[in-house]
Write an enzyme that holds these catalytic residues in place. Structure first.
Site, mmCIF file in Angstrom:
data_model
loop_
_atom_site.group_PDB
_atom_site.id
_atom_site.type_symbol
_atom_site.label_atom_id
_atom_site.label_comp_id
_atom_site.label_asym_id
_atom_site.label_seq_id
_atom_site.Cartn_x
_atom_site.Cartn_y
_atom_site.Cartn_z
ATOM 1 N N GLY A 167 79.526 10.673 19.805
ATOM 2 C CA GLY A 167 80.423 10.025 18.594
ATOM 3 C C GLY A 167 79.746 9.845 17.232
ATOM 4 C CD GLU A 168 74.445 7.853 17.258
ATOM 5 O OE1 GLU A 168 73.946 8.406 16.550
ATOM 6 O OE2 GLU A 168 74.282 7.221 18.087
ATOM 7 C CB SER A 169 78.306 11.975 11.593
ATOM 8 O OG SER A 169 77.281 10.896 11.157
#
Length: 1472
Positions: free
Chosen positions: A663-665
């Site tokens: 989920g982290e960019s």
């Protein structure tokens, strides 16, 4: 292009041909002319019936006749005038007039129909073949004419007739001898025409529909049957070039599959409306106006670059090209269903299943007829691998049982013919269709589940199916465990959970049994390298790079497969660790050498890529980690993918399906960066650089979120997506069409990292299918197994547990005998396999499951149980099965013996076992063990024959027993059994007879050691448990029965007695120890022990001591028990001794025997047999040995002392004792001949000790109350001593004899005479005289030797002291006159002898000879006159002083020896 052979397919049958010739060759020319003439007449006759044609005939002007009529008449005039052979005549001459009629717009349906019939008849005459003149043009004319048939429709009925005849003629063309010259284009046209009629027939009558479909089916069968006849070598060249072109075309088009489906859908929609086909009812129309199959028209017109090549292929004799087009066409029929908005996997039967059924049936026929020939033609094989199988995957989810069944049939055919080319496709179908929908939890209907289960069972019935599933999938790291999943599915589906048994359960059972039976049939067909050796490796090897040298050689691929399966198992364990903690998971894999000690990115990447069962979230987090090593792993992970010739969105789908995108960019950026780099490396066609791939990938992810996130209200349009991706391709724009395709692909199919749950979601996404096709080109070869058992052991270990449980549950719930038998067959097959592979635990589990069904006596009474058992088919089948397994595979039964014995005990309680079950297990022919009657005659089972160990009396007669069972009470009249009861009892008896239960014990000698040991332990446990039961009588019966079987097994395994003896003896010991009252059990224990010793001594001399020592247990019997059985015990001991006396050599063994015999001396009934046995041993010294001499003497002494028998027996006992001295003499003589002096000395010493013990034994009998016995004992003692004088025994031994025997005897007799009354010891005075005479006789005979000893003086003093005592003894209060007379005479005689031999000499000094003084000192007390009588001139007064001084010391020395003698006597008596 390859050509077809001339012969027709024998397996294809057409419509009945009434004109078919039975002979070979051509018909007679005149006959053919007549036939054609008749057909001309038929056509003209029909034409005359029409007014239009009839006007021409009424006119006188022949020129006004229509050219159709003229051509027919011309043919009629010429047909009989042709002189050439018929095959050299151009067929166009006699076919053209009929073809003109068929193609004419002016003719009506009846005329056209007759013309078609004429053409059909001519074609079926077989006058046209490959050698006929101008046959190519003729067949071209016929096909063109019939496919472009035109006629005027007058009524629906005649129209249908014409259409049927068109079908008839077209099928005849394909079946005719000349069909081999038909071109690919002709075949395509024929198929196209037939299909149009099929479609049009939907609005016509049912007959036309059936005939049209049948014709289409026959066409496909004929066409694909010829695939086997095509010259493979020649076609390989052409097909190779065609395949290259086709594959290039498809690879250049990145979304070929989607666009092809779209094209098929749009083109085929043309035939959705009837006007596009024909409007025969209102206008004259050709049957065919356009081509249905788009590929044909495309090849012929649209591809300008390959026009010439394609035209050449289509005009050559038909072969692979037309078959390819037919497959494309059939697939297009199935694709159109999807594009019409009908989802086959979620649809109900309301959608039109007619088209898919029709198309699938044709595909099935093509595969059936083409068979393995497809693999030789890459274009056809490629179609089957991709398009056909993808369609099967889609329709495999159909709700229609008909469609689903047909799909499964096709897959079965594909497996049979082409499984080596369809490895991953088959795995996908099994995993996503069969294994998915066959379970109700995914929402499939019962009909679907049943169809799929039937298909799965059909596959399981293929002998090598499950083997190949295991080899190719379960042992492949990149594949799922198909074999294990199928086994679990079948076993779970067989369980009737809270439901009655249904057809689904029976189907699953059949599948399991088929698999197990296949393994059982392969037993014995193993190969040299089939040992189940464990896989071990001590260092890291990259397992994904390992290759098998030769997949065709089992010696190569079997070890390779086993090793790969080991890797897979360890990887699965590692996956569990990894899912909990990635670091620990990798450490575990390092510990198992699946990863190197020092991790490298490639190894970790391959683990993450190819290990099944890894948590996709954990993989995503690991790959997205910013750690440098994780970044390197991510790059290597991306490099494991093959994105060549894939569209970007498809490649991204495939990439993201292997893990969940973090989920982290930042993590997303790293992941997409690695992906973009790999994609650009392999597909740089459109994208300018990897940055363009990265930006577009980001854009696709954003579009996917925008389109499929319900929280986003305003969706991105196509224009927005294109605008967002401007100038990203190295400063320029990407093609709009390229972006548009990506947009629509993402909108239509969401990118998912995990599949949706539930039935409605597809089993395989399009991107997954594309990935599968790519992987299939690089996957390991499909291994084809034969009928040999390569990996059956590994498979059975997985399969056995679930199978036993499932079959047991089905058997428990079944009520049908056919199902019973199926289950029994399965049980036997499992047992056979378990035994063959030495899987003892599996066999034990099977027996436990089977014995659970053996429920007789729970909770019924005995009487009811017998009848219930006879009526219960299930119980009888289980009984037969259990004992069949025990007989066949007993070597590999371990704990299962307990359950088998439990069944045997239950049958024993019912009285159903045969009599003498246990004794039949031992060969008694050489030994008779008949015994006498014991005291407990009412209870003793040994009252007839000890070796006849039988079941309780109530089981001796089964029929009489049955009649007793039917008596409810002794007071009530006995009821007559009904026919049903008699039948039930007879069935029970027959079942037990079939079981051959006795063979378990008779054949126990052949059991393996471990199994035999477990059987014995089980018998011991069963017997011990029965002793603890609540019902004493039943418990004792069971314990006795178990003991009987235990003894029988022990006797039957005499060669392995060392293995069994400890347990058997301990069991018998516990029985004896715990018994305080006589009972059958202890009787069986004691006599069983005796019987074992009796039988085994001749064969096990090395265990003789241990066996005989065990008989000491009899001495520990409780007094009451011993008294009840000692007569029989003695008889058994007697038989044992008489049969094995020569084999008993040790002192320990003889001590046991003599102890048992000695006890009988006090037992009235047993003493006679015991004494006879002792006499057998001692008589003539035959069996007397140094090892048993003292023991036998002691036993004989006890019999001599015993008052139980008559005096005569005591006398005989004394004679035996005295006679044994002869053995001592013989042994002495033998000893002196020994070579070594040391041995001689030792042997003589031992013989002296035995002689002394003999004398001691006789001394004790000399004290007997009975006068005859006392006196005979004294005489025997005297005999043994006097005879020993000449044997030169050591003087020291004689001193011991005087000291321990003679003096002690005299003292004891003296005490008896003084203390006891005359009543107790009658004539004791005579005994005293005999004893005293014995003393002086022995003394005088040994005088010469003894006089040389230093201790002679002391010995002589002892003699005188005892003489003095006897002279002064008082018997009944007064001195004995006889003794007073005898003693002086004996002393005087001794003095005279001593004087004569110069031993007693008168001396002048005290120091010189003290013997003289001591003698006269004691003699004076006996008789003072003796000195003067012997030495008349001696002056006694001179010696008086010396006598007083010396006598005190000598008396003391002589007297103190007596107590020590007693001590020695006691010690000696205790020896032995």
């Amino acid at each position: 292009m390859g050509h077809l052979k001339m012969q027709m397919p024998t397996g294809v049958n057409g419509i009945e041909d009434q004109y078919e010739q039975c002979g070979f060759g051509y018909p007679n020319k005149t006959t053919i002319a007549c036939m054609i003439n008749a057909e001309i007449g038929s056509v003209l006759a029909v034409m005359r019936r029409n007014v239009r044609w009839g006007v021409h005939y009424m006119s006188d002007d022949d020129q006004s006749e229509h050219f159709l009529v003229q051509s027919l008449k011309t043919l009629r005039r010429q047909i009989f005038s042709w002189q050439n052979p018929w095959h050299s005549i151009n067929p166009a001459l006699y076919l053209q007039p009929f073809l003109d009629v068929i193609q004419s717009d002016e003719t009506g349906a009846p005329i056209t129909g007759v013309a078609l019939s004429s053409v059909y008849k001519i074609l079926t005459l077989d006058v046209i073949d490959q050698s006929t003149v101008n046959v190519v043009d003729t067949m071209d004319l016929v096909v063109d004419a019939v496919t472009s048939c035109r006629f005027e429709v007058t009524d629906p009925g005649s129209e249908e007739v014409v259409l049927m005849k068109i079908l008839q003629v077209l099928l005849a063309c394909v079946k005719s001898r000349a069909s081999v010259i038909l071109s690919n284009q002709h075949i395509c046209t024929i198929v196209n025409t037939c299909f149009r009629i099929v479609h049009q027939a939907g609005t016509k009558g049912e007959l036309l529909q059936r005939i049209a479909r049948y014709t289409m089916h026959e066409l496909v069968r004929c066409i694909f049957f010829h695939l086997q006849e095509i010259d493979i070598a020649e076609h390989a060249l052409i097909n190779g070039s065609s395949t290259s072109k086709q594959e290039t075309c498809e690879l250049n088009d990145e979304h070929a599959s989607a666009s092809r489906q779209y094209e098929n859908g749009s083109l085929n929609s043309a035939y959705d409306g009837q006007p596009s086909y024909m409007s025969l009812a209102s206008r004259t129309s050709p049957v065919v106006t356009e081509t249905v199959m788009p590929e044909n028209t495309t090849i012929a017109s649209s591809d300008k670059e390959s026009d010439l090549q394609e035209l050449q292929l289509m005009t050559e004799p038909y072969g692979v090209p037309c078959m390819v087009e037919i497959f494309h066409f059939l697939c297009s029929l199935l694709n159109v269903v999807e594009h019409m908005g009908m989802n086959p996997k979620s649809n109900t039967l309301t959608f039109d299943e007619d088209v898919p059924l029709f198309a699938l049936t044709l595909i099935n026929s093509a595969i059936e007829l083409g068979g393995p020939s497809f693999r030789h033609h890459p274009r056809l094989l490629s179609l089957i691998q991709d398009e056909v199988f993808h369609i099967l995957m889609q329709f495999g989810l159909s709700m229609s049982p008909l469609v689903l069944s047909l799909v499964c049939s096709i897959v079965l055919n594909l497996y049979h013919h082409l499984r080596t080319e369809l490895k991953l496709q088959l795995e996908a179908f099994f995993s996503c269709v069969i294994l998915r929908l066959a379970q109700s939890k995914y929402g499939a209907s019962y009909q679907q589940q049943e169809v799929l289960m039937e298909a799965l069972v059909d596959l399981c019935r293929q002998k090598t199916f499950m083997v190949e599933m295991y080899v190719n999938f379960d042992c492949d790291i990149t594949c799922s465990n198909v074999f294990e999943d199928i086994a679990n599915l079948l076993s779970k589906s067989a369980f009737p959970v809270n439901n009655p048994l249904s057809s689904m359960h029976i189907l699953a059972l059949d599948g399991l049994i088929a698999v197990v039976q296949g393994m059982a049939d392969r037993i014995g067909n193993g190969f040299v390298g089939s040992e189940n050796s464990p896989v071990n490796f001590e260092e890291y090897t990259p397992f994904w790079l390992e290759q098998c040298e030769n997949f065709g050689d089992p010696n190569d691929w079997v070890p390779f497969i086993r090793r790969r399966k080991y890797f897979k198992r360890r990887l699965m364990i590692g996956a569990d660790h990894f899912n909990r903690d990635a670091k620990k998971g990798l450490e575990f894999l390092q510990g198992t050498h699946l990863l190197p000690d020092k991790l490298d990115p490639q190894s970790v990447a391959c683990i993450l890529r190819f290990t099944a069962g890894l948590d996709k979230n954990v993989i995503g987090d690991y790959l997205g980690n910013h750690d440098e090593f994780c970044v390197q792993v991510l790059r290597e992970f991306a490099r494991t993918f093959d994105f060549q010739d894939m569209t970007l969105d498809t490649a991204l789908r495939i990439f993201l399906e292997t893990f969940r995108l973090p989920g982290e960019s930042q993590k997303i950026h790293r992941v997409l960066e690695a992906f973009s780099e790999r994609y650009y490396e392999q597909s740089p066609h459109i994208l300018a650089n990897k940055d363009a791939a990265l930006v577009l990938s980001y854009s696709i992810i954003m579009l996917n979120t925008d389109q499929h996130n319900v929280q986003v209200k305003k969706k991105m349009t196509e224009a927005d997506f294109i605008r967002n991706n401007r100038l990203i391709n190295g400063g320029s724009d990407l093609p709009r069409e390229f972006l548009s395709e990506i947009y629509h692909s993402i909108c239509k199919n969401e990118i998912r990292t995990t599949p949706e749950s539930g039935f409605g979601s597809p089993g395989m996404t399009p991107s997954q299918w594309i990935s599968l096709i790519h992987k299939s080109k690089k996957t390991a070869p499909y291994i084809v197994s034969d009928s040999r058992a390569y990996l059956d052991y590994d498979m059975f270990v997985i399969l056995s547990g679930p199978t036993i449980a499932a079959v047991s549950v089905v058997f428990d719930n079944a009520e049908n005998e056919e199902v019973y038998q199926t289950c029994i067959d399965g049980f036997l097959a499992i047992a056979k396999i378990s035994a063959y592979y030495h899987l003892e635990n599996v066999l034990d589990d099977l027996i436990v499951c089977l014995c659970k069904f053996f429920t007789i006596l729970d909770p019924l009474s005995v009487e009811e149980s017998v009848l219930a058992f006879g009526d219960d088919t299930k119980a009888r089948l289980v009984t037969e099965t259990v004992f069949t397994i025990a007989s066949r595979y007993g070597d590999y039964i371990r704990t299962g013996w307990r359950n088998i014995l439990d069944c045997i005990l239950r049958l024993h309680k019912l009285g159903l076992l045969p009599t003498h079950l246990a004794s039949d297990a031992v060969d008694e022919s050489d030994i008779s063990t008949e015994t006498g009657h014991g005291k407990l005659k009412s209870k003793s089972l040994s009252s007839t024959h000890l070796h006849s160990i039988s079941t309780p009396k109530r089981s001796s007669g089964l029929l009489s027993r049955f009649s007793q069972l039917l008596s409810l009470s002794t007071d009530e009249p006995r009821t007559i059994p009904t026919e049903e009861q008699l039948a039930a009892h007879q069935q029970a008896v027959q079942t037990i007879q079939k079981c051959h239960i006795n063979s378990i014990f008779t054949e126990s000698k052949f059991l393996q050691a471990e199994s035999l040991l477990q059987l014995v332990r089980s018998l011991i446990i069963a017997g011990a448990q029965s002793q603890k039961g609540n019902k004493i009588s039943q418990g004792e019966e069971s314990s006795v029965f178990c003991l009987e079987l235990l003894v029988a097994i022990t006797l039957n395994n005499r060669d392995r007695i060392g293995l069994l003896w400890k347990g058997v003896y301990e069991h018998i010991f516990n029985i004896v120890k715990s018994t305080v009252m006589p009972c059958v059990l202890v009787e069986k224990a004691v006599f069983g022990l005796l019987r074992i010793c009796h039988r085994l001594l001749p064969y096990k001399e090395n265990m003789a001591d241990e066996l005989l020592k065990s008989l000491q247990l009899i001495l520990k019997l409780d007094a009451l028990v011993a008294d009840a059985y000692y007569e029989q015990i003695t008889q058994e001991v007697s038989r044992l001794v008489k049969a094995n006396a020569s084999r008993i050599r040790s002192h320990l063994g003889w001590r046991t025997i003599t102890s048992l015999l000695s006890v009988t001396a006090r037992h009235l009934e047993a003493s006679e047999v015991g004494f006879a046995t002792l006499s057998f041993i001692m008589s003539d010294g035959t069996h007397l040995l140094p090892a048993n001499y003292i023991l036998c003497i002691d036993a004989a002494r006890q019999f001599a002392e015993s008052h139980v028998g008559l005096v005569g027996r005591s006398i005989v006992s004394l004679d035996l004792m005295a006679g044994s001295f002869n053995c001592l003499q013989k042994w002495t003589s033998d000893a002196k001949q020994a070579a070594k002096e040391e041995e001689v000395e030792k042997m003589l010493k031992d013989i002296g000790e035995m002689w002394l013990r003999l004398l001691q034994g006789l001394r004790k009998v000399c004290l007997d109350q009975r006068e005859e016995v006392r006196n005979h004992a004294l005489l025997s003692l005297q005999k043994c001593m006097t005879e020993a004088v000449g044997t030169h025994l050591p003087c020291d031994l004689w001193l011991q004899c005087f000291d321990q025997v003679i003096f002690t005897l005299l003292d004891d007799l003296l005490d008896i005479a003084q203390v006891n009354s005359q009543k107790n010891y009658r004539n004791i005075e005579e005994t005293l005289i005999l004893a005293l005479k014995l003393l002086f006789k022995v003394f005088l005979e040994l005088l010469k030797e003894l006089s040389q000893l230093e201790a002679f003086c002391k010995l002589w003093v002892g003699v005188l002291i005892h003489a003095e005592k006897y002279a002064k003894v008082k018997i009944r209060g007064k001195r004995s006159e006889k003794l007073q007379l005898v003693v002086p005479e004996l002393v005087k005689n001794a003095l005279v002898v001593m004087k004569s031999k110069g031993i007693l000499v008168e001396s002048s000094g005290l120091e010189e000879n003290s013997l003289w003084e001591v003698t006269w000192l004691h003699v004076k007390n006996i008789d003072p006159s003796l000195q003067s009588d012997v030495f008349q001139e001696h002056d006694s007064e001179q010696l008086q002083q010396k006598q007083i001084e010396t006598v005190g010391d000598l008396e003391h020395d002589a007297n103190i020896s007596v107590p020590s003698n007693e001590k020695l006597d006691q010690d000696g008596a205790g020896i032995g």
